[in-house]
Design an enzyme around this catalytic site. Structure first.
Site: not given
Ligand code: GTR
Length: 422
Positions: A258, A262, A400
């Protein structure tokens, strides 16, 4: 005669259906966003788009075309010009620039336990001390080295953006987010640091963490944000690995989930010493193409997390087509090294299709640099990783998260790309 014919027809039919069913089971159908999830999210968050047919048409900038319109034809041109041009665009417009402020760094191996994990691993606790202007910042790095594997070992470095307990170095609390025992059992070293050691994950106008130490003067549009600071921290861990004889520092994979995903992508772009990048469900500001405006958008990420990116990135809120880059160009900065992008079936906020397309559109750069990679335009079926050359992607079932199932696929891929002989 008729009886014989019947038997023959039955045999042919049985054979035909067996083949057909087998081929279905093996290939499955390309992943599509589950309708139920699309409907549910569209109802609960009507201001965001979850329908594939409502994705606006867009034109991606070509990573292999220079600003003057010339096409890059040779790997040398990529290495000497284009790569740096793209890197600068991301520094200027998305993540910000690391300040040039000098600092001192020292490594302090505080604890070593050669009998960790019931004798299967050697544990090391290392403090990376960063000093500047009479201030000190400590990055606490926890490392497990498999005792039985030949040294130096390839290693997975996890950026931990969860509660510190999930990466418990005492292993009293175990969590799939960092399945250290399973990683060690497969012959890899693994290490973890908390992103908060480098910069706490809250907006305080860049007073705390490494910003409070290295930033000088007014903040500018391209001053580094928190993701850039975390990525910088991952590189300091790599600095340490270069001094540790048990670790093969030319075979370190940086892994993040997540916001950590990044960060992993940006760490791999800024620091080509990382041999592999794993961006798990990295979404907006990570692997997902911004121009698709599917799920989380540039506007929303900047308002919810004003500290993650540089302030120039805010210019592209509801203005994605004006971005001089898109995220396939971020992935292309990993080339020709290994990269693994993932999504989860129910995690539409992070735009699985947009993340896959980003990888897909980075392929020409990998190919230019000699990586034999080919990806289909259609996505792989659920729970079926696609691997081509140094590129890998999967959509896992469920929500997620970063789970053992994901890690097992990362390790299968690493077996191919990191365990090769030097
Ligand atoms: C969300 C954010 C995402 C992602 C996620 C996470 O709230 O919108 O971009 O980074 O947090 O890090 O878990």
């Amino acid at each position: 005669m008729t009886k014989k014919l019947h038997i023959l027809i039955s045999i042919v039919l049985i054979f035909h259906f067996t083949l057909k069913n087998n081929s279905c089971a093996q290939t499955g159908r390309p992943w599509r966003a589950p309708e139920k999830v699309v409907d549910k999210l569209s109802k609960s968050q009507p201001e965001f788009n979850y329908y594939e047919d409502k994705v606006p048409s867009y034109k991606l900038p070509d990573p292999l075309v220079r600003p003057d319109g010339r096409r890059i034809e040779k790997p040398e041109e990529w290495y000497s010009n284009r790569r740096n041009e793209i890197l600068e665009l991301f520094r200027e417009n998305v993540y910000g620039r690391v300040p040039a402020t000098p600092y001192e760094m020292s490594f302090d191996v505080r604890r070593t336990d050669p009998k960790a994990m019931e004798g299967n691993a050697t544990f090391k606790q290392v403090h990376i001390n960063i000093k500047s202007d009479n201030k000190t910042l400590v990055i606490r790095l926890y490392i497990f080295i498999p005792n039985k594997a030949p040294k130096p070992v390839p290693l997975f470095l996890l950026i931990n953006n969860r509660d510190s307990a999930v990466a418990d170095p005492s292993r009293n609390i175990k969590n799939e987010f960092w399945p250290a025992e399973e990683i060690v059992a497969r012959g890899y070293g693994t290490a973890v640091f908390s992103n908060a050691d480098i910069d706490p994950d809250n907006f305080d106008n860049f007073q705390n963490g490494i910003h409070g130490m290295l930033d000088r003067g007014e903040r500018l549009g391209d001053s580094w944000g928190t993701i850039s600071a975390w990525a910088w921290g991952a590189s300091r861990c790599l600095d340490y690995f270069q001094t540790d004889r048990d670790v093969n520092s030319s075979k370190v994979a940086v892994v993040g989930h997540s916001r950590g995903g990044k960060t992993a992508l940006w760490a791999g772009a800024e620091d080509t010493r990382f041999a592999m990048v794993v961006a798990n469900e990295s979404g907006c500001g990570g692997a997902a193409l911004a121009r698709r405006r599917y799920g989380e958008t540039v506007a929303r990420i900047n308002s919810a997390f004003p500290h993650w990116f540089c302030s120039n990135y805010k210019k592209f809120a509801n203005n994605e087509d004006a971005m001089p880059v898109d995220m396939h160009m971020l992935i292309s900065l990993t080339a020709p090294r290994a990269v693994y992008i993932t999504s989860a079936d129910e995690d539409l906020w992070a735009d699985p299709r947009g993340s896959y397309l980003s990888l897909y559109h980075s392929v020409p750069v990998f190919r230019l640099l000699g990586v034999g990679a080919e990806l289909p335009f259609e996505m792989p079926p659920l729970n079926e990783p696609v691997i081509s050359g140094k590129l890998a992607y999967h959509v896992r079932d469920g929500v997620h998260n970063l789970l053992l199932k994901d890690w097992n696929w990362f390790m299968d891929f690493a077996d191919q790309v990191l365990k090769l002989k030097d």
